[in-house]
Scaffold this active site. Sequence first.
Site, PDB file in Angstrom:
ATOM      1  N   ASP A   1     -10.373   4.145  -1.139  1.00 31.50           N
ATOM      2  CA  ASP A   1     -11.025   3.119  -0.310  1.00 31.50           C
ATOM      3  C   ASP A   1     -12.544   3.063  -0.504  1.00 31.50           C
ATOM      4  O   ASP A   1     -13.217   4.091  -0.563  1.00 31.50           O
ATOM      5  CB  ASP A   1     -10.747   3.386   1.169  1.00 31.50           C
TER       6      ASP A   1
ATOM      7  N   ASP B   1       0.840  -1.192   0.000  1.00 29.79           N
ATOM      8  CA  ASP B   1       0.000   0.000   0.000  1.00 29.79           C
ATOM      9  C   ASP B   1       0.882   1.251   0.000  1.00 29.79           C
ATOM     10  O   ASP B   1       1.718   1.416   0.893  1.00 29.79           O
ATOM     11  CB  ASP B   1      -0.871  -0.067   1.269  1.00 29.79           C
TER      12      ASP B   1
HETATM   13  C1  GLA Z   1      -5.374   2.256   2.878  1.00 31.78           C
HETATM   14  C2  GLA Z   1      -5.890   1.152   1.988  1.00 31.78           C
HETATM   15  C3  GLA Z   1      -6.927   0.351   2.743  1.00 31.78           C
HETATM   16  C4  GLA Z   1      -6.312  -0.222   4.007  1.00 31.78           C
HETATM   17  C5  GLA Z   1      -5.719   0.885   4.847  1.00 31.78           C
HETATM   18  C6  GLA Z   1      -4.905   0.349   6.013  1.00 31.78           C
HETATM   19  O1  GLA Z   1      -6.346   3.190   3.179  1.00 31.78           O
HETATM   20  O2  GLA Z   1      -6.419   1.677   0.815  1.00 31.78           O
HETATM   21  O3  GLA Z   1      -7.441  -0.683   1.926  1.00 31.78           O
HETATM   22  O4  GLA Z   1      -5.331  -1.158   3.657  1.00 31.78           O
HETATM   23  O5  GLA Z   1      -4.852   1.706   4.095  1.00 31.78           O
HETATM   24  O6  GLA Z   1      -4.310   1.349   6.758  1.00 31.78           O
END
Ligand code: GLA
Length: 510
Positions: A336, A275
């Site tokens: 997200d 990520d």
């Molecule tokens: C980001 C990602 C999420 C999750 C969070 C964890 O926002 O897009 O899917 O993994 O980090 O902190």
Amino acid sequence: MRVIRSLVLLLACVWTAAGAWAQTAGSTTRWDALLVVFDQPTPRPGVRSIEVHRQGDGTLSGTLTSDWYGAMAMSNLVADEGELRFDVRNINVPGVPTRRWRATSTAAGLLLEGGVWDSEVKQVGRPATPAEVAALRPAEVPLPPLRKVAPDGLAATPPMGWSSWNAFAERIDDRKVRAMADAMVATGLRDAGYVYINIDDGWQGTRGPDGALRPNAKFPDMAALAAYVHGKGLKLGLYSSPGLKTCAGYVGSYGHVEQDARTFAGWGIDYLKYDLCSGEWQYADAERVQRAYYQMGAALKATGRPIVFSLCEYGRFDVAAWGRDVGGHLWRTTGDITDDYARMSDIGFERNPKFGHAGPGGWNDPDMLEVGNGGMSPDEYRTHTTLWAMSAAPLIMGHDLRATTPAALALLSNRAVLAVDQDRLGRQGRAVRRDGNGEVWTRPLADGSFAVALFNRGPVGAQITIRPLDVGLTRFAVIRDLWADRTVAASARAFAVPAHGARLLRIRGR
Ligand code: GLA
């Protein structure tokens, strides 16, 4: 004596006017030789130190050092009247490429005020030695040149499994992960095809003296956990970031990429979500993002263990076009998801379809499922599942598997619907017709049939019509209604679709 004091005061005024130093109640700050550390920085970006020097050409230059972004260069420095003002690069705010910061001499110490993206900084620091400031500077680690990772045959169909994030965020531990593996089996979801148990952000502890990343106290033995999950016929996934910090503020893989890949492989990990998070700062252009993801893709490959590599950089820089080349098997196409119809449908209908290139070995990932979390109506969750299946999306569930309701189970384990998602041709479906709030999506399948989805994005029920031409046929031979699990007349054309709902058909032509 008096003459000397007056002389000193006069000199001080001259220097102040020149912006070299400033005097405030009880403290003196030399702006051209500033070394200050912050013992209690605001958590994000966690500015640990500030240093300013005068360069050979007489101008001031300076750097902030932060937990999240490492060195943050200052520009346009101006020092006067007890205050230093400067610009620092910003991220993620269109039209605001820099923010103006200031440092002020106060009786309590140096007050630093500024911000990056959505975090604001207001903190007080103390004078420090060059050694103290140097110790806080993270080493700059160069990226490898960009090469291609050879395809490996993993993820021939979109990965299916579960992730801890949507239901639990950081509230995860070894016991809960084992319980999810148990529930995956008990619900029958494993046998429906969901095999990955993915631990998202929040498992990381600190690095040991050898630099190896260790889990935090909630995960006493990662290898034992992997063995437990494997013993259930499942696979275990983990999460990291190319940056200094993960999105929730845990330690990232920056400077330890190859070592972390070996650690993960050594534990028996089968899937890594990587990520971007704080790496948004260091890897702010297409080339550096690709090299950062390539570095981990190559490192995972070098371990010799088959590990599915999930890229999460929110769809930046046309990721679908190069995701495979850096070793990725799936790549997020959006920010997200949240457990509501507005966000889910915006991602599924509007954002994810803009990405091409999906197929065996590499998939567009519109983010994890929210089915079972309670924020959408049954029809909206049916739309969510139908849309993801039509999109050849990875199906990574995001609810508490122990509390899977019969309704959620029916949506998540419908074999005919899963067969559409998992179709080995791997062609991502798309909208062929939009009519007001109605959408007709089609997807060619490996056996020559077509999946046809009818979506009603409006707030009241509607009739949506299909035509053989939607899939390039002159007439339909067999129409199967997959959610209803029945065959309907081949002459059927108009289908009732509830508000925010969906129908999913599998159609053969002649
Ligand atoms: C980001 C990602 C999420 C999750 C969070 C964890 O926002 O897009 O899917 O993994 O980090 O902190």
